[in-house]
Design an enzyme around this catalytic site. Structure first.
Site, PDB file in Angstrom:
ATOM      1  CG  HIS A  88      12.781   6.773  -5.474  1.00  0.00           C
ATOM      2  ND1 HIS A  88      11.607   6.185  -5.890  1.00  0.00           N
ATOM      3  CD2 HIS A  88      13.582   5.739  -5.097  1.00  0.00           C
ATOM      4  CE1 HIS A  88      11.698   4.872  -5.773  1.00  0.00           C
ATOM      5  NE2 HIS A  88      12.880   4.575  -5.290  1.00  0.00           N
ATOM      6  CD  GLU A 100      15.303  -4.417  -4.187  1.00  0.00           C
ATOM      7  OE1 GLU A 100      15.318  -5.457  -3.495  1.00  0.00           O
ATOM      8  OE2 GLU A 100      14.583  -3.433  -3.914  1.00  0.00           O
ATOM      9  CB  THR A 112      12.935  -2.068  -6.979  1.00  0.00           C
ATOM     10  OG1 THR A 112      13.915  -1.797  -5.988  1.00  0.00           O
ATOM     11  CG2 THR A 112      11.648  -2.540  -6.329  1.00  0.00           C
ATOM     12  CE1 TYR A 129      12.311   5.362  -1.144  1.00  0.00           C
ATOM     13  CE2 TYR A 129      12.537   3.914   0.735  1.00  0.00           C
ATOM     14  CZ  TYR A 129      12.761   4.179  -0.581  1.00  0.00           C
ATOM     15  OH  TYR A 129      13.418   3.268  -1.358  1.00  0.00           O
ATOM     16  CB  CYS A 156       6.304   3.703   0.366  1.00  0.00           C
ATOM     17  SG  CYS A 156       7.035   2.070   0.407  1.00  0.00           S
ATOM     18  CB  CYS A 201       7.201   4.419  -6.673  1.00  0.00           C
ATOM     19  SG  CYS A 201       8.312   3.443  -5.689  1.00  0.00           S
ATOM     20  CB  CYS A 236       8.290  -3.272  -2.401  1.00  0.00           C
ATOM     21  SG  CYS A 236       8.956  -2.237  -3.727  1.00  0.00           S
ATOM     22  CD  GLU A 284      13.428  -0.369   0.017  1.00  0.00           C
ATOM     23  OE1 GLU A 284      13.479   0.347  -0.990  1.00  0.00           O
ATOM     24  OE2 GLU A 284      12.760  -0.060   1.030  1.00  0.00           O
TER      25      GLU A 284
END
Lengths: 485, 485, 485, 485
Positions: D296, D261, D194, D300, D303, D107, D103, D447
């Protein structure tokens, strides 16, 4: 082992202290497994199999009457004498899962002795050998001393596309390197050996069906855990460092995590003939694997179903802790988790209830239904993990450590900001979340996938046991083909 | 019904001819159900329950010894006396599914008598009534005459958000409209009545747990199928016209398709008191529903598992017919289908093996596991249908008709172009594809979804029976909460 | 076809009346397809592609500007000139699904012309042939006359384990049986030909990648639907008899059911050279199949996503009709259906948005994502069907017929007992349930499984297009293997 | 931060060294995050967003032209000006996932600035405020300095059944505790932040739709990471100790694991008015949450699809390493993994391609399809993990440690017995297995479940955005209800 018979938790721990076995962890020798924090929780879990057997409440499930001696024995050393024994086995496993939330390890040994009991009988019938007699003698010792036995089947296997004898390094499958007058020398290694570092005896068995050229690999034998040449390397688990750190972050401080597997190396280990139960009878290797696999697959719905019960309880608490337990989608996910847990348990019950007698007199679970049992586990546990994560919330991936909770610098913030509903202390909430994390992490999932055989192994059995010819005949008749009806 | 006892297929058909019941189909009366092509296959399927009971090969499964009379009776009229009876029930169902590839309908009656047997006993215990005695008398008649009983539970229900007595039209739930000295008058309708048009007796039961204001809806009674005021409208099924046309396109010419349901109307039907088994005891309506539902959910893994076996056989044939049976993806899908069939069967076995005795002496399947059984069916059958379609190929949606095969104009093209491998006649291939179509179409799927209760009904039971408090306690203990350990 | 250009629904129907093609159904010739109730609904659905193009509201989606002539044409005859065209195609399909709730059939022709447009260009580049010029000429005719084209790819295939030329009967794959000066003679049959009986032109294409020995099977050509030697046998669908009976029981009276497939027989059909677009170039057969498959797989998320929208609406109505629309489990299932519908639609959009230009100038959807699109359909539609059945209730499997509703004998009972909430007439409720039945039955499901290629075809593409070597390189780098990083 | 603009990895690390923020880990302060092994890998991953932007190969994806200044900026600081920008965003994310297998954290900031950009514009339109101007000024600073911004939305929430102002401790939601002439004071905490510990700026936003009584909770503001009163507690991850130990056991030594996080505490932090972008406009809190969530959720599929590519590559290697890569079931599972990866990627592409302009000029992804994107992730990642475990084998749960490999006592056994096929060193095999373990463990899964909103959040959006009324109207029309047609 000085004590005649291991009866209590204390006896068990003492017996391990007295073992002179060679265990390594993180590249270092472990002089006393009972004092190493990485291993203690696994010992605690195995110890419950001794503790509960001594508790009158659980005696009916946890003990049995030996068919060899008529004495009361721990059920983990018993040869199933009837369907009721098979049923009690799975009820015992669910109970132990409830008690430990983890893996108590003794089922591999139990399944090993049951598989060898019936197979040695059948080898003798065909080959005129006397393995069964030898095995009964070993078994009586196991029952009387109440030792823990690790069922050592899975070879490390190297290149899976080659037979054992075609491997560049033949040691990738355990095999006989020398036959002597007084016994045999074996070499090789077994992987994923659950409970090995806290067992007393190792029951070696071949891992695949073998052909004639691989007859040296068709070997079964009992080896004391501290026999010369035996060496164990304890593997890593998800978050294993946390066992060395404190209590909360492990999730299940007392019993930790499923597994606790080791690589078990046989570096030219001598076994006297009276502890050799197969030596060259390659034609029975497939049967032995199948028997062991069936007994072991029988367990999974009860063992994991019981763990699922704990996980469901933890999720119910986690949702209560933030005031959402009555939300319809939460209730629905709990219902789904119960559905999954009962479905896998049903498979364990069913293959037990449909068991049958083998020629040796030992009872055997239904292999087709036992396969269904394990195969469901390879899916259901992941779905339970997914639902568990859904209900637990993102905190299981981002929670600060126990040290943050205890630290003067950060403790007050952790206390304040991870508070849920009014009456539940923050620490309780964290403990429950850590338990969920523990039960749904990598090792817990992967063990469900591969323990008792990987999924493809079960699919092969479906095609072998599924009686496709009968099914086709039924379809033909109903389709009006072939003159019938 | 002139014959004392129905023993053979012929007896059964004759008994239906003698029934004076009022059946409608497509807006027209059906004077003789045994001669109407829409109904004949369903009669054929029910008749197998008589035929096999007379066949020594199947006698152990198909018959039982009456606990009332000691006489040998058809198992479909038997009160389960022990776990072995529960186990034999599910084995009998899988057998009948293999024989018919369809629905043989008698399990609803069987489940109805078992539910009422135990519940009437418990009503009497509490309320001092004599329903159980009445019911035993009715039961003996059923056993002696070996009649077919339809278990009439599901009301049509109208607006589901309203209680029965709050409906604009109260007849949307069957209820007592008049209590007379000699009996009661009931009115209403029951939907989805499997086997109704070829049954002899109707066993009315309430469909939901009722409150005091709905006490008139708490009614259970036995009504002859040809009682005055009873009227049946036979419903449509997927491709039902094909039954009127020929043989091949139906897929399963002899036994057709699961179901054969009717709307069962009670237009002010009189029932004498000795055939009334509940009348106002609303506090037992929920228990009766639960008992019936459990017995009925117990069946589905055996019944549908058996149908799945036929479907698997048909798919194996269909892939052989085009030369792909050995392809790895085909083998894998067959393995998956076997997995699913055995999983649902395991649930039927498990809830039987875990059964227990009710106060009446009748044995009861484990309700939690019976729920798991049915709930799996609501998913697995769709997945089996999906895999069946995958293996069968697109032809099941585009095949020409049997008439095209027989027509001088088109027959040669159908013969030529739907040929698969060399040695299999085109017609055989078509017959197998039509069987797959039959077993995976709309009605077959929808019946699996809603028979014995829709999915949500099972989810409610999970939350009720799942013992969440115990699960939470286990989780708390393992998380180190609450002082324990 | 007298009229120069088909513009309206009436033009279309008239053009079909004027066709002199040979259609059979149930063993009988169909003299006029526009008057046969089994075929009318399919014609109605295809007619919507003409109607909406003439409606200003839909003109942007339904029409395009020909790159050949600059004239406005129906989008179903358009060669995609850019990504916007690919995107509009999928939006057009979702719109048409909303309008018809069924299959409007013209996408196969659209996909066929786009595939051949680019492939003929590439054949010419390599082989110096002039197929592309011929094809443009045919295409202009299609655009100008606005005819409906059936894309005839799927051979009947016989024994799948044998190549075309190894079949006992070589006619099981369409092939050239004679090359003449003025053209070729072809023989064989194409299965599952959607829209064939109401199309004007047939675009023949090979069905698999061919090797040299099978060069005679590498044939593509345009054949008028009424060319001598062409013969069509219209297949059965789920509940097809209901089209002949009334209105309600069909579910979607105007447009009926997806599909309407025929077996298309070429009994020595002559094709002049100017309508031959491939003849022996076996090295391009695989490419043509892949191009067509990609364009066709692109559609499914839009087409079935649109049908799913209708099904979701119907389920929302069905639950309202019985007063449960606000129940949380109902809401949750509706949410799940929306999730599934949008997921498959997303795949259609994505493969369009990621499209690229082929050497011919025609735009091509992303083949990997187009595969993902179709592959999801083979699962999602079954799950939508399952959820639809769950929400609709068991009535979809047991409802009485429209005739029962209309009959003086039974109508009042049907009216009374199938009533739901107060303000909704029983007939409305029944109509919605029949629509759900129609959209979730056998044919509707099976078409989703096999249309545009069976699942295994997509899995092969995943392995071919998935760039496994690149993925392995990324993993190696991140694992710290090979000196990098 | 002395340097005007962060351009390189070195600039970025230097800028973090210069930050004076308060970070804690395991109860201890972390004086320099760039030197703490628990944090270094996360910094490495974020640094790639700087490195690649300076690499001409990736410049098109990684940079954009600022609409504020016309200067070239890092795409992570860009306001999407058109659909192409939305598409490039998702392609950039898949690229970065390929590069890091982890990660890269930026973003959230990117999505935060885009959400606030459009929402501040709309607040001003309605309320006559000047938030948008303030925000543009802040944005230009972000773009010019190229700082990393953490999007701080998720409050810790306490009792979810209570509104913010009804909590016993109101600090469980970030809120304004004082309004001063020069600015505001905020208090509370944001969870799961994050990239917080290696970001320069914090963009505070409310986490739920608020009502009037909760107006103090409707606050958005930019806060420097080292502002007085800001404190961060870095959370635990699966196997986080391994980062402190060596290289192999982490799996991905350079970039470690998704997440990293922190709990972000605002202990009475002052924010000057020019950095406040919402203060009391509760009526826009829901819109802001929805905008941020959509942006967001858009990510996904790209990502996680990119991470899935790495996992697929690792699984392909792991199966090669033991000689089973060509087995049909292995190939089939790889195909399935590709299917899942492309399906989720398709969703990211689709919601981008269907984006539209907001009144501010910023482009917005399609919210319904963005929901489908994220919702699929909550399932697909678990299934990918399951397949990954299946292919990797049980070793990922039982492998000895790197220290065992390096130890003189055990290294030779680890080398010998974990060898696979001839040409692959044992260490390579172990490295790949550890990478798979890393990517499929607890944190990685959880996550995927909760990032960008838990599943239930998406289901609520389905019902809100799914246009059920239109769907019902379509169904009614096709069912022949209401006179239409």
């Amino acid at each position: 082992m000085k004590k005649e018979r291991i009866e209590t938790r204390e006896d068990y721990i003492q017996s391990l202290k007295e073992l002179d076995h060679h265990v390594y962890y993180r590249g270092e020798p472990v002089p006393d497994v009972t004092e190493h924090p990485a291993i203690i929780p696994h010992i605690n879990a195995a110890a419950v199999t001794y503790e509960l057997a001594g508790n009158p409440v659980y005696r009916e499930l946890m003990t049995a009457t030996s068919h060899l001696t008529g004495r009361e024995i721990n059920r983990f050393t018993h040869i199933h004498q009837n369907i009721d024994d098979l049923m009690k086995k799975v009820r015992m496993l669910r109970l132990l899962s409830h008690q430990t939330g983890s893996c108590y390890q003794r089922c591999v040994g139990l399944d090993g002795i049951n598989a060898l009991y019936s197979v040695t009988y059948e080898i003798d019938q065909k080959h005129g050998t006397d393995y069964h007699k030898r095995f009964r003698s070993f078994l009586q010792e196991v029952q009387d001393r109440n030792v823990m036995v690790v069922g050592a089947m899975t070879d490390v296997k190297g290149d899976r596309s080659l037979a054992p004898s075609d491997q560049e390094d033949q040691d990738l499958y355990v095999h006989v390197v020398e036959r002597r007058k007084d016994g045999i020398i074996i070499r090789g290694a077994k992987a994923h050996q659950t409970g090995a570092v806290n067992s007393h005896e190792i029951l070696v068995m071949p891992t695949i069906s073998l052909r004639e050229k691989d007859r040296d690999f068709a070997v079964s034998a009992a080896v004391p855990a501290d026999a010369p040449g035996v060496l164990m390397i304890f593997g890593r688990q998800t978050n294993d460092d946390r066992k060395m750190e404190g209590e909360i972050d492990i999730g299940n401080a007392r019993f930790s995590l499923v597994g606790g597997e080791a690589l078990l190396v046989f570096d030219d280990v001598f076994v006297p003939w009276d502890r050799v139960f197969m030596c060259g009878e390659y034609d029975f290797s497939g049967l032995l694997v199948e028997r062991f696999a069936t007994y072991h697959r029988q367990n999974y719905g009860a063992c994991k179903g019981g763990l699922a019960d704990v996980l469901i309880g933890a999720c119910a608490l986690a949702t209560e802790h933030i005031g959402v337990a009555r939300a319809s989608h939460v209730r629905d996910k709990i219902a789904e988790m119960i559905h999954l847990a009962e479905t896998v348990y049903a498979c364990s019950v069913a293959c037990s209830a449909q068991g049958h007698r083998t020629p040796s007199g030992a009872y055997y679970a239904d292999p087709l239904l036992a396969n269904a049992c394990k195969h469901n586990i390879t899916r259901v546990i992941y779905e339970l993990g997914r639902l568990g994560h859904d209900l637990a919330g993102g905190l299981i991936a981002t929670l600060p450590s126990e040290k943050d909770l205890r630290s003067p610098a950060t403790g007050k913030y952790v206390e304040k900001y991870f508070k849920g509903i009014k009456d539940v202390p923050t620490e309780e909430r964290i403990r429950v979340l850590r338990l969920i994390e523990n039960m749904t992490g990598g090792t817990a999932l992967a063990e469900s996938m591969h323990g008792a055989g990987s999924p493809q192994a079960q699919r092969i059995m479906y095609l072998r046991l599924g009686n496709l010819e009968q099914k086709k005949a039924m379809a033909r008749r109903l389709a009006g083909i072939g003159g019938e009806e």
